[in-house]
Write a protein that holds these residues in place. Structure first.
Motif, mmCIF file in Angstrom:
data_model
loop_
_atom_site.group_PDB
_atom_site.id
_atom_site.type_symbol
_atom_site.label_atom_id
_atom_site.label_comp_id
_atom_site.label_asym_id
_atom_site.label_seq_id
_atom_site.Cartn_x
_atom_site.Cartn_y
_atom_site.Cartn_z
ATOM 1 N N ASN A 45 29.340 13.128 -4.680
ATOM 2 C CA ASN A 45 29.837 12.950 -6.040
ATOM 3 C C ASN A 45 28.805 12.157 -6.837
ATOM 4 O O ASN A 45 27.793 11.699 -6.290
ATOM 5 C CB ASN A 45 31.199 12.247 -6.044
ATOM 6 N N PHE A 46 29.075 11.993 -8.134
ATOM 7 C CA PHE A 46 28.081 11.342 -8.988
ATOM 8 C C PHE A 46 27.919 9.864 -8.653
ATOM 9 O O PHE A 46 26.821 9.316 -8.772
ATOM 10 C CB PHE A 46 28.464 11.507 -10.459
ATOM 11 N N GLY A 47 28.985 9.214 -8.237
ATOM 12 C CA GLY A 47 28.878 7.808 -7.857
ATOM 13 C C GLY A 47 27.902 7.618 -6.712
ATOM 14 O O GLY A 47 27.047 6.717 -6.738
ATOM 15 N N GLN A 48 28.007 8.471 -5.707
ATOM 16 C CA GLN A 48 27.077 8.403 -4.582
ATOM 17 C C GLN A 48 25.655 8.746 -5.026
ATOM 18 O O GLN A 48 24.683 8.178 -4.516
ATOM 19 C CB GLN A 48 27.530 9.353 -3.480
ATOM 20 N N ALA A 49 25.544 9.662 -5.973
ATOM 21 C CA ALA A 49 24.222 10.044 -6.477
ATOM 22 C C ALA A 49 23.541 8.864 -7.168
ATOM 23 O O ALA A 49 22.335 8.639 -6.996
ATOM 24 C CB ALA A 49 24.354 11.218 -7.448
ATOM 25 N N VAL A 50 24.295 8.100 -7.946
ATOM 26 C CA VAL A 50 23.739 6.935 -8.632
ATOM 27 C C VAL A 50 23.316 5.872 -7.622
ATOM 28 O O VAL A 50 22.249 5.256 -7.755
ATOM 29 C CB VAL A 50 24.768 6.360 -9.629
ATOM 30 N N LEU A 51 24.138 5.659 -6.612
ATOM 31 C CA LEU A 51 23.793 4.685 -5.575
ATOM 32 C C LEU A 51 22.519 5.100 -4.844
ATOM 33 O O LEU A 51 21.643 4.270 -4.579
ATOM 34 C CB LEU A 51 24.946 4.542 -4.582
ATOM 35 N N LEU A 52 22.418 6.383 -4.525
ATOM 36 C CA LEU A 52 21.222 6.880 -3.838
ATOM 37 C C LEU A 52 19.989 6.751 -4.720
ATOM 38 O O LEU A 52 18.925 6.319 -4.256
ATOM 39 C CB LEU A 52 21.418 8.341 -3.439
ATOM 40 N N ALA A 53 20.123 7.115 -5.993
ATOM 41 C CA ALA A 53 18.978 7.069 -6.903
ATOM 42 C C ALA A 53 18.460 5.643 -7.070
ATOM 43 O O ALA A 53 17.253 5.400 -7.018
ATOM 44 C CB ALA A 53 19.364 7.655 -8.258
ATOM 45 N N SER A 54 19.363 4.688 -7.264
ATOM 46 C CA SER A 54 18.935 3.308 -7.494
ATOM 47 C C SER A 54 18.399 2.664 -6.223
ATOM 48 O O SER A 54 17.348 2.008 -6.242
ATOM 49 C CB SER A 54 20.095 2.482 -8.067
ATOM 50 N N ALA A 55 19.099 2.851 -5.097
ATOM 51 C CA ALA A 55 18.625 2.276 -3.837
ATOM 52 C C ALA A 55 17.340 2.956 -3.376
ATOM 53 O O ALA A 55 16.396 2.295 -2.922
ATOM 54 C CB ALA A 55 19.703 2.403 -2.761
ATOM 55 N N GLY A 56 17.299 4.286 -3.506
ATOM 56 C CA GLY A 56 16.091 5.015 -3.119
ATOM 57 C C GLY A 56 14.899 4.625 -3.964
ATOM 58 O O GLY A 56 13.781 4.483 -3.459
ATOM 59 N N SER A 57 15.139 4.432 -5.255
ATOM 60 C CA SER A 57 14.067 4.006 -6.150
ATOM 61 C C SER A 57 13.506 2.658 -5.723
ATOM 62 O O SER A 57 12.289 2.463 -5.658
ATOM 63 C CB SER A 57 14.599 3.929 -7.585
ATOM 64 N N PHE A 58 14.397 1.732 -5.412
ATOM 65 C CA PHE A 58 13.950 0.398 -5.004
ATOM 66 C C PHE A 58 13.100 0.477 -3.738
ATOM 67 O O PHE A 58 12.023 -0.130 -3.662
ATOM 68 C CB PHE A 58 15.158 -0.506 -4.765
ATOM 69 N N SER A 92 17.073 5.955 -11.351
ATOM 70 C CA SER A 92 15.927 6.423 -10.568
ATOM 71 C C SER A 92 14.669 5.605 -10.820
ATOM 72 O O SER A 92 13.736 5.648 -10.011
ATOM 73 C CB SER A 92 15.647 7.899 -10.889
ATOM 74 N N TYR A 93 14.629 4.889 -11.932
ATOM 75 C CA TYR A 93 13.434 4.104 -12.250
ATOM 76 C C TYR A 93 13.672 2.601 -12.202
ATOM 77 O O TYR A 93 12.815 1.820 -12.604
ATOM 78 C CB TYR A 93 12.894 4.507 -13.623
ATOM 79 N N LEU A 94 14.832 2.187 -11.697
ATOM 80 C CA LEU A 94 15.099 0.755 -11.605
ATOM 81 C C LEU A 94 14.136 0.057 -10.652
ATOM 82 O O LEU A 94 13.828 -1.122 -10.817
ATOM 83 C CB LEU A 94 16.545 0.524 -11.148
#
Length: 217
Positions: free
Chosen positions: A96-109, A150-152
């Motif tokens: 879902n989108f919530g998981q997508a946001v978590l992945l994008a921010s954590a993956g970006s870091f 994704s850019y955090l």
């Protein structure tokens, strides 16, 4: 709590879009401030300041080339087929989108922490891949938030193992060695305080981003 964070995000986003000038403006302002400081506080003439600026520019060529190579190698790695396939598999994990946001921010870091040159390219590709995977699953997304998430990592890369200043001052005969000496990475990148702060950021930033997801209307 989520509504408060979203309201704050919208407020600051509006302020930035309306009033934040181009980065080159800051470059000019800082150059002028440094020049003024040299004249007023350093007792130098404007002509001497111009000389320092010119000589200092060319003296940074080695460091500039190192940074350019880091970005080029990061782009080459991010563009490799094997890396792209791995990125696509990771992007398919959220349901879902919530998981997508978590992945994008954590993956970006994590990516930026390891190598800022890779992060500058790979996080954008990760965002695109997540968008594609969400579209395949029929999941609605808030693209501006996903891009921001994704850019955090770009705000935390300097604490990572590719931090430019930490690696620079750990190098023998760097241009500030007469002032500060050689500072090993054990006192910067791998210092316990830096590691703890980085771990806290890895936990807190994705959570805050998650609460910024707008309500569906």
């Amino acid at each position: 709590m989520g509504s408060i964070i979203r309201s704050m995000g919208n407020f600051f986003s509006t302020i930035v879009q309306r009033f934040l000038p181009d980065a080159f403006i800051f470059c000019l302002l800082l150059t002028f401030v440094a020049m003024l400081g040299g004249v007023v506080l350093g007792g130098k003439t404007p002509l001497e300041i111009f000389g320092y600026w010119g000589n200092g520019f060319w003296g940074m060529l080695t460091f500039s080339m190192q940074s350019s190579m880091a970005l080029m190698t990061g782009y080459a790695l991010s563009s490799a087929p094997l890396f792209r396939r791995g990125l696509s598999k990771v992007a398919s994990l959220p349901k879902n989108f919530g998981q997508a946001v978590l992945l994008a921010s954590a993956g970006s870091f994590i990516i930026w922490y390891i190598h800022w040159g890779v992060g500058a390219v790979a996080t954008g590709l990760l965002c695109v891949e997540i968008t594609r995977q969400m579209a395949k699953k029929g999941v609605k997304i808030h693209y501006p938030l996903l891009v921001a998430a994704s850019y955090l990592g770009s705000g935390t890369w300097h604490a990572g193992i590719s931090g430019a200043s930490q690696l620079l001052v750990a190098t023998e005969n760097h241009f500030l060695v007469d002032l500060i000496g050689v500072i090993p990475v054990s006192q910067t990148i791998f210092h316990p305080m830096n590691i703890v702060i980085s771990l806290l950021q890895l936990i807190i930033i994705p959570i805050v981003t998650y609460f910024m997801i707008p309500d569906e209307k």
